[in-house]
Scaffold this active site. Structure first.
Site, mmCIF file in Angstrom:
data_model
loop_
_atom_site.group_PDB
_atom_site.id
_atom_site.type_symbol
_atom_site.label_atom_id
_atom_site.label_comp_id
_atom_site.label_asym_id
_atom_site.label_seq_id
_atom_site.Cartn_x
_atom_site.Cartn_y
_atom_site.Cartn_z
ATOM 1 N N PRO A 33 1.000 -1.054 0.061
ATOM 2 C CA PRO A 33 -0.124 0.004 0.086
ATOM 3 C C PRO A 33 0.799 1.289 0.074
ATOM 4 O O PRO A 33 1.996 1.237 1.002
ATOM 5 C CB PRO A 33 -0.846 -0.116 1.384
ATOM 6 C CG PRO A 33 0.211 -0.886 2.079
ATOM 7 C CD PRO A 33 0.960 -1.940 1.456
ATOM 8 N N MET A 34 0.621 2.234 -0.962
ATOM 9 C CA MET A 34 1.227 3.563 -0.892
ATOM 10 C C MET A 34 0.402 4.452 -1.286
ATOM 11 O O MET A 34 -0.541 4.630 -2.284
ATOM 12 C CB MET A 34 2.194 3.262 -1.988
ATOM 13 C CG MET A 34 3.532 2.408 -1.988
ATOM 14 S SD MET A 34 4.286 2.185 -3.291
ATOM 15 C CE MET A 34 3.471 1.175 -4.112
ATOM 16 N N HIS A 177 -4.927 -1.181 8.794
ATOM 17 C CA HIS A 177 -3.755 -0.591 8.994
ATOM 18 C C HIS A 177 -3.468 -0.328 10.508
ATOM 19 O O HIS A 177 -3.918 0.707 11.125
ATOM 20 C CB HIS A 177 -3.875 0.730 8.165
ATOM 21 C CG HIS A 177 -2.481 1.674 7.750
ATOM 22 N ND1 HIS A 177 -1.273 1.054 8.598
ATOM 23 C CD2 HIS A 177 -2.001 2.549 7.343
ATOM 24 C CE1 HIS A 177 -0.373 1.798 8.185
ATOM 25 N NE2 HIS A 177 -0.664 2.768 7.325
ATOM 26 N N HIS A 180 2.825 2.052 11.765
ATOM 27 C CA HIS A 180 3.416 3.524 11.374
ATOM 28 C C HIS A 180 2.973 4.745 12.335
ATOM 29 O O HIS A 180 3.152 5.948 11.785
ATOM 30 C CB HIS A 180 3.286 3.748 9.995
ATOM 31 C CG HIS A 180 3.781 2.686 8.900
ATOM 32 N ND1 HIS A 180 3.279 2.563 7.740
ATOM 33 C CD2 HIS A 180 4.723 1.606 9.176
ATOM 34 C CE1 HIS A 180 3.991 1.543 7.134
ATOM 35 N NE2 HIS A 180 4.881 1.133 8.052
ATOM 36 N N TYR A 182 -0.228 5.282 13.313
ATOM 37 C CA TYR A 182 -1.728 5.758 13.093
ATOM 38 C C TYR A 182 -2.398 5.043 14.262
ATOM 39 O O TYR A 182 -2.023 4.734 15.279
ATOM 40 C CB TYR A 182 -2.133 5.415 11.623
ATOM 41 C CG TYR A 182 -1.227 6.110 10.518
ATOM 42 C CD1 TYR A 182 -1.366 7.593 10.607
ATOM 43 C CD2 TYR A 182 -0.460 5.291 9.655
ATOM 44 C CE1 TYR A 182 -0.784 7.996 9.481
ATOM 45 C CE2 TYR A 182 0.225 5.961 8.936
ATOM 46 C CZ TYR A 182 0.329 7.288 8.585
ATOM 47 O OH TYR A 182 1.002 8.101 7.947
#
Length: 374
Positions: A33-34, A177, A180, A182
């Site tokens: 995912p980007m 997600h 990172h 979040y």
């Protein structure tokens, strides 16, 4: 130029099908995912569908979409990042899924809530508060709103609604997600989670929020619909951060998620070849598989001759690199799948070229590709 022996090895290792829940992937290569910020108003258009379809046509076995905002007012921080709620956005995503399927690929949306990384007043809902487990920002900026029990229930319900929408609109699974820095990761990390209730404290308590999200998503979808959980030790702006200091803490963190219904763990690292804990060569994906018995996806500078952060943030020149160390780890079943990010942006046919031994034909990643949906 790869030899016939190396090409045969690449094919035997990476071209093997893999089953995840009720899903069968044609090979072991995943598009990572980007975030692309190419969906005005949060609605993915035909260009987004074509962008993902090109990677499916280029051989990727599984595509994990860029992060998509769940239906919670505080979930996002840009009106150009796609959302995964609302009839207009979901209609766009349905077209994306169909386009990928026409090219023989499989696709899962990454469901996302940014939590305290959201800037005050940012779109798509400028009046929404910045929220987190304790209202603590990773970067030390002004505090936000510490989530109440009702806030927690609302966010869990929004993730579950996103999961149900994914299945209803033709996707092949979901990814949550949890990496990172979040929102989900903010609960997992002791520095940002200083709650005194059942959602804070030791590792297992900090995992409760994530566990309840997984369980709610599992109830919202079919039993065989895959749920992938993405995690990382590092955070945006803090590469030394850790949510688990030892294999035992990782076990305490991930085993409840596996028991709640996670089928796989997508383990984000800066460099896939680096060991996670002292005394073992296993990387984070290797340890996640060892402690849970679940499938894992490894990611981190695959196909690059420098780590992805230098390629992304510093614009350093990048060329394709030897993937033999990656094959070594896959052959000994350290992990099951490998996710590729920047390399696949640089060349949509990266997977097909790798699988057919055409390594010398791969186009290198260039920072300029970030400016378009090529």
């Amino acid at each position: 130029m790869p030899t016939s022996d190396s090409t045969a090895r690449i094919t035997s290792v990476l071209a093997r099908p893999f089953s995840l829940g009720g899903l069968t992937l044609r090979n072991r290569i995943v598009m990572a995912p980007m975030t692309r910020e190419a969906s005005p108003g949060g609605v993915p258009g035909a260009d987004v569908a074509e962008y993902y379809a090109r990677r499916a046509a280029g051989g990727a076995g599984l595509i994990v979409t860029e992060g998509t905002y769940i239906g919670h007012d505080s979930a996002g921080s840009s009106d150009r990042v796609p959302r995964f709620h609302g009839e207009d956005a979901l209609a766009g995503w349905s077209e994306v899924a169909q386009a990928v399927h026409r090219e023989g690929g499989k696709i899962v949306p990454q469901l996302w809530h940014v939590g305290m990384t959201r800037a005050a007043g940012a779109p798509p809902v400028p009046d929404a508060p910045r929220v987190g487990p304790s209202g603590i920002a990773i970067d030390g900026t002004e505090p936000g709103h510490s989530m109440t029990g009702q806030d927690i229930d609302d966010v869990i319900a929004a993730f579950a609604a996103g999961a149900a929408a994914a299945e209803a609109h033709g996707f092949d699974g979901i990814e949550l997600h949890g990496a990172h820095g979040y929102l989900i990761d903010q609960f997992l990390w002791a520095r940002t989670n200083q709650r005194g209730d059942g959602y804070g404290g030791d590792v297992a308590s900090r995992a409760r929020f994530a566990t309840e999200i997984v369980a709610a998503c599992r109830r919202a979808v079919s039993p065989e619909f895959p749920i992938i959980f993405r995690l990382s030790q590092w955070k945006m702006g803090d590469f030394e951060a850790k949510i688990a200091e030892s294999p035992q803490e990782l076990d305490a963190l991930l085993t409840p998620l596996a028991e709640a219904g996670a089928d796989a763990f997508h383990c984000s690292t800066r460099r896939f070849w680096e060991p996670e804990f002292e005394g073992s060569d296993l990387n984070l994906a290797g340890w996640a598989k060892k402690v849970t018995g679940k499938a894992t996806i490894s990611v981190g500078s695959v196909g690059l001759d420098i780590d992805f952060t230098k390629a992304l943030f510093e614009g350093a020149p990048v060329s394709a690199t030897d993937i033999e160390p990656l094959l070594d780890r896959l052959e000994r079943n350290e992990f099951d799948l490998v996710a590729v990010g920047r390399s696949m942006l640089g060349d949509p046919e990266w997977a097909a070229k790798i699988l057919s031994g055409r390594v010398d034909e791969i186009k290198p990643f260039d920072l300029r590709v970030l400016g378009s949906l090529a």
